[in-house]
Design an enzyme around this catalytic site. Structure first.
Site, PDB file in Angstrom:
ATOM      1  N   TYR A 169       0.836  -1.200   0.000  1.00 38.82           N
ATOM      2  CA  TYR A 169       0.000   0.000   0.000  1.00 38.82           C
ATOM      3  C   TYR A 169       0.875   1.257   0.000  1.00 38.82           C
ATOM      4  O   TYR A 169       0.615   2.205  -0.750  1.00 38.82           O
ATOM      5  CB  TYR A 169      -0.925  -0.005   1.216  1.00 38.82           C
ATOM      6  N   LYS A 173       1.002   4.322  -2.804  1.00 30.91           N
ATOM      7  CA  LYS A 173       0.770   5.734  -2.495  1.00 30.91           C
ATOM      8  C   LYS A 173       2.026   6.585  -2.729  1.00 30.91           C
ATOM      9  O   LYS A 173       1.910   7.767  -3.058  1.00 30.91           O
ATOM     10  CB  LYS A 173       0.262   5.887  -1.065  1.00 30.91           C
TER      11      LYS A 173
END
Length: 275
Positions: A169, A173
């Site tokens: 994740y 990002k």
């Protein structure tokens, strides 16, 4: 004079991905209140229609005489073919999009490197990165042709600082942050604006998805603090979109008072309470 001039959003057409819940849903309702038109995209058709209905009610109750056109379209941003065929599903009078809100994204699991399922890696990158890039490419071509537009990408505190158990994740990002920064630099000599919204802990379905439906585990993420809400982030998105044309909020980094980094979080309850 008010520092928030909603008239700048009257009649603007806003395309929002991941609009069926959480930040996307709250953002749709706020833009509707401000008199904008909406194109709402998400995978869950029933939930998406419920948001469209809520946005229509919000627009009506606002008394604003402009905007109010809403199209809800079932679409998975990780599917390139669906993005390529998007305009076939959008009503002709909504095809001149003014603001793109790339909100779709998720995290799945807390496994560490070596134990992460390949499917989880691929689906996170397909949605959080590749879907965002594909849709932005589609819209930016039109923005350049019209010499106007605004790209608003949902980043994260995870795109500023990585943390254990969030490697994939965080990587997605960080990619969003790099892409947003490069796009900003590519468009600096145009009127097209680029904004990245970077929230910290926001209590939505996010953690439930991360813990694969385990709500008790998800609730523990927010124990002992007052987290941000979807409404909090939606307000920042609409605020960024409503700035004067010569103002670009390139990055908006938002944390609950009890948080300083992904791992520095006060859970003693000593911090400010919610209104």
């Amino acid at each position: 004079m008010s520092v928030f001039n909603a008239s700048r959003l009257l009649g603007k057409t806003v395309l929002i991905t991941g609009a069926s819940a959480g930040i996307g849903a709250a953002t749709a309702v706020l833009f509707a209140k401000a008199g904008s038109n909406l194109i709402l995209l998400a995978r869950r058709a029933d939930a998406l229609q419920a948001v469209a209905n809520a946005a229509a009610i919000a627009h009506k109750e606002s008394g604003v005489q402009s905007g109010g056109k809403i199209a809800s379209i079932q679409l998975d941003v990780s599917d390139k073919a669906q993005i390529a065929a998007l305009w076939d599903k959008v009503p002709a009078d909504l095809r001149n999009v003014d603001i793109l809100v790339n909100n779709a994204g998720f995290v799945k699991g807390v496994e560490r490197v070596g134990d992460i399922a390949s499917e989880d890696i691929e689906t996170m990158f397909a949605t959080n990165v590749l879907g965002l890039i594909s849709l932005t490419q589609l819209l930016v071509k039109d923005f350049k042709a019209r010499n106007a537009g605004h790209v608003i990408n949902l980043g994260s505190v995870a795109g500023r600082e990585p943390y254990p158990g969030g490697s994939i994740y965080c990587a997605t990002k960080h990619a969003v942050r790099a892409f947003s920064g490069a796009l900003l630099r590519e468009l600096y000599n145009t009127p097209i604006r680029v904004t990245e919204i970077q929230p910290g802990l926001v209590e939505t379905e996010f953690s439930i998805v991360r813990f694969r439906g385990d709500k008790s585990a998800a609730d523990k993420v927010y124990d002992g603090l007052v987290p941000l809400t979807a409404q909090d982030i939606a307000e920042e998105i609409v605020w960024a979109a409503s700035r004067p044309p010569h103002v670009n909020l390139a990055e908006v980094f938002i944390l609950p008072v009890a948080q300083a980094t992904p791992v520095l979080v006060d859970r003693t309850g000593a911090t400010i309470t919610k209104e």
